[in-house]
Design a protein around this motif. Sequence first.
Motif, PDB file in Angstrom:
ATOM      1  N   GLN A 102      -2.654 -17.483 -17.570  1.00  0.00           N
ATOM      2  CA  GLN A 102      -3.850 -17.149 -16.816  1.00  0.00           C
ATOM      3  C   GLN A 102      -4.299 -15.718 -17.120  1.00  0.00           C
ATOM      4  N   SER A 103      -5.590 -15.518 -17.235  1.00  0.00           N
ATOM      5  CA  SER A 103      -6.163 -14.203 -17.510  1.00  0.00           C
ATOM      6  C   SER A 103      -6.840 -13.682 -16.247  1.00  0.00           C
ATOM      7  N   ASN A 104      -6.798 -12.357 -16.049  1.00  0.00           N
ATOM      8  CA  ASN A 104      -7.361 -11.736 -14.853  1.00  0.00           C
ATOM      9  C   ASN A 104      -8.094 -10.457 -15.207  1.00  0.00           C
ATOM     10  N   ILE A 105      -9.051 -10.099 -14.359  1.00  0.00           N
ATOM     11  CA  ILE A 105      -9.684  -8.789 -14.384  1.00  0.00           C
ATOM     12  C   ILE A 105      -9.440  -8.183 -13.008  1.00  0.00           C
ATOM     13  N   THR A 106      -8.863  -6.988 -12.977  1.00  0.00           N
ATOM     14  CA  THR A 106      -8.610  -6.303 -11.715  1.00  0.00           C
ATOM     15  C   THR A 106      -9.152  -4.883 -11.776  1.00  0.00           C
TER      16      THR A 106
ATOM     17  N   ARG B 159     -10.246  -8.609  -7.781  1.00  0.00           N
ATOM     18  CA  ARG B 159      -9.495  -9.393  -8.762  1.00  0.00           C
ATOM     19  C   ARG B 159     -10.261 -10.680  -9.062  1.00  0.00           C
TER      20      ARG B 159
ATOM     21  N   LYS C 174      -9.908 -14.285 -11.539  1.00  0.00           N
ATOM     22  CA  LYS C 174      -9.194 -15.141 -12.486  1.00  0.00           C
ATOM     23  C   LYS C 174     -10.248 -15.660 -13.442  1.00  0.00           C
TER      24      LYS C 174
ATOM     25  N   VAL D 209     -11.245  -9.824 -22.436  1.00  0.00           N
ATOM     26  CA  VAL D 209     -10.051 -10.315 -21.762  1.00  0.00           C
ATOM     27  C   VAL D 209      -9.257 -11.189 -22.727  1.00  0.00           C
TER      28      VAL D 209
ATOM     29  N   ARG E  14      -3.283 -12.321 -20.127  1.00  0.00           N
ATOM     30  CA  ARG E  14      -3.162 -10.898 -19.794  1.00  0.00           C
ATOM     31  C   ARG E  14      -4.027 -10.559 -18.583  1.00  0.00           C
ATOM     32  N   THR E  15      -3.656  -9.477 -17.916  1.00  0.00           N
ATOM     33  CA  THR E  15      -4.461  -8.912 -16.844  1.00  0.00           C
ATOM     34  C   THR E  15      -5.097  -7.634 -17.343  1.00  0.00           C
TER      35      THR E  15
ATOM     36  N   ASP F 239      -6.782  -4.356 -16.377  1.00  0.00           N
ATOM     37  CA  ASP F 239      -6.984  -3.438 -15.256  1.00  0.00           C
ATOM     38  C   ASP F 239      -8.088  -2.467 -15.631  1.00  0.00           C
TER      39      ASP F 239
END
Length: 102
Positions: A26-30, A61, A63, A88, A92-93, A95
């Motif tokens: 799973q990819s995230n932006i935080t 955050r 997803k 992204v 990976r996340t 930040d």
Amino acid sequence: MDKTVATFIGVVCAVIGLHATRAMNQSNITGKVSSERDSVWVYAVSGNDSLKTMVSNGQFRFKVRPGSWRVTVTKDHEKNEGVHLVQVTEGRTLDMGTIILN
């Protein structure tokens, strides 16, 4: 009966394994937002996909799918305070650090 139980356990293990693999990829932006106002919104747009969330406790955050995203931070729905283009990577996340709004 033993064969049925063994089959059931095998199916459950396979489903758990598939979900665990999906969660790991799973990819995230935080990020964090520093603002004097409480009502801050963050939007993420990639092609036809769009997401929005309200900043909670100074953090946000998303997803997301891997790829290019345009992240916009706004104190009200009319004025964009910051637009960031980010890339992204799968699993990976990303930040974005602290975004300071006046």
